[in-house]
Design a protein around this motif. Structure first.
Motif, PDB file in Angstrom:
ATOM      1  N   MET A   8      10.602  48.094  54.718  1.00 31.78           N
ATOM      2  CA  MET A   8       9.306  47.430  54.500  1.00 31.78           C
ATOM      3  C   MET A   8       8.559  47.892  53.402  1.00 31.78           C
ATOM      4  O   MET A   8       8.069  47.730  51.837  1.00 31.78           O
ATOM      5  CB  MET A   8       8.160  46.560  54.920  1.00 31.78           C
ATOM      6  CG  MET A   8       8.855  45.417  55.407  1.00 31.78           C
ATOM      7  SD  MET A   8       9.112  44.266  53.932  1.00 31.78           S
ATOM      8  CE  MET A   8       7.532  43.961  53.771  1.00 31.78           C
ATOM      9  N   SER A  12       8.627  47.450  48.951  1.00 25.82           N
ATOM     10  CA  SER A  12       6.892  46.567  48.429  1.00 25.82           C
ATOM     11  C   SER A  12       6.649  47.585  47.824  1.00 25.82           C
ATOM     12  O   SER A  12       6.072  47.267  46.525  1.00 25.82           O
ATOM     13  CB  SER A  12       6.665  46.665  49.640  1.00 25.82           C
ATOM     14  OG  SER A  12       6.018  45.705  51.017  1.00 25.82           O
ATOM     15  N   GLY A  16       5.942  45.921  44.207  1.00 25.46           N
ATOM     16  CA  GLY A  16       5.178  46.381  43.632  1.00 25.46           C
ATOM     17  C   GLY A  16       4.524  47.167  42.280  1.00 25.46           C
ATOM     18  O   GLY A  16       4.083  46.448  41.047  1.00 25.46           O
ATOM     19  N   TRP A  57       8.375  38.348  48.855  1.00 29.94           N
ATOM     20  CA  TRP A  57       7.328  39.196  50.003  1.00 29.94           C
ATOM     21  C   TRP A  57       6.980  38.564  51.115  1.00 29.94           C
ATOM     22  O   TRP A  57       7.463  38.925  52.270  1.00 29.94           O
ATOM     23  CB  TRP A  57       6.034  39.631  49.675  1.00 29.94           C
ATOM     24  CG  TRP A  57       6.023  41.209  48.740  1.00 29.94           C
ATOM     25  CD1 TRP A  57       6.331  42.662  49.577  1.00 29.94           C
ATOM     26  CD2 TRP A  57       4.789  41.264  47.734  1.00 29.94           C
ATOM     27  NE1 TRP A  57       6.507  43.482  48.714  1.00 29.94           N
ATOM     28  CE2 TRP A  57       5.635  42.304  47.385  1.00 29.94           C
ATOM     29  CE3 TRP A  57       5.018  40.668  46.618  1.00 29.94           C
ATOM     30  CZ2 TRP A  57       4.968  43.339  46.910  1.00 29.94           C
ATOM     31  CZ3 TRP A  57       4.019  40.960  45.229  1.00 29.94           C
ATOM     32  CH2 TRP A  57       4.254  43.032  45.366  1.00 29.94           C
ATOM     33  N   TRP A  61       8.870  39.106  55.192  1.00 29.16           N
ATOM     34  CA  TRP A  61       7.566  39.181  56.266  1.00 29.16           C
ATOM     35  C   TRP A  61       7.811  38.277  57.436  1.00 29.16           C
ATOM     36  O   TRP A  61       7.604  38.556  58.282  1.00 29.16           O
ATOM     37  CB  TRP A  61       6.243  38.794  55.981  1.00 29.16           C
ATOM     38  CG  TRP A  61       4.572  38.760  56.736  1.00 29.16           C
ATOM     39  CD1 TRP A  61       4.344  38.300  57.353  1.00 29.16           C
ATOM     40  CD2 TRP A  61       4.444  40.157  57.717  1.00 29.16           C
ATOM     41  NE1 TRP A  61       3.624  38.410  58.194  1.00 29.16           N
ATOM     42  CE2 TRP A  61       4.006  39.667  58.305  1.00 29.16           C
ATOM     43  CE3 TRP A  61       4.689  41.277  57.384  1.00 29.16           C
ATOM     44  CZ2 TRP A  61       2.887  41.058  59.092  1.00 29.16           C
ATOM     45  CZ3 TRP A  61       4.394  42.546  57.576  1.00 29.16           C
ATOM     46  CH2 TRP A  61       3.057  42.222  59.087  1.00 29.16           C
TER      47      TRP A  61
END
Length: 83
Positions: A8, A12, A16, A57, A61
């Motif tokens: 993650m 991420s 990002g 995302w 999650w």
């Protein structure tokens, strides 16, 4: 650090950077005063891309508990993300 936390964190970071690149490109268009040439489709496409990135995302999650991470399974998605 568990396998999921490592994945993650890496994923991420990639997402990002994609969001930052999208917002940077839109900022350059606005600063360049080419708003007459930017149609409604460009703005809607940017919004769609931003929503798709955020949905990725959220999906990662929500599926964190039932996902087993193996390097063989991650090779193709990570290769596509790096490209």
């Amino acid at each position: 650090m568990s396998e999921f936390e490592f994945f993650m964190g890496f994923y991420s970071l990639l997402l990002g950077l994609a969001v930052a690149e999208l917002l940077h490109g839109m900022g350059n268009l606005v600063r360049g005063r080419h708003l007459q040439k930017i149609g409604l489709q460009t703005g809607l496409l940017s919004l769609l891309l931003l929503i798709a990135m955020c949905a990725t995302w959220v999906d990662a999650w929500q599926g964190r508990d039932e996902t087993a991470l193996y390097l063989q399974r991650l090779a193709a998605p990570l290769g596509a993300a790096i490209c």
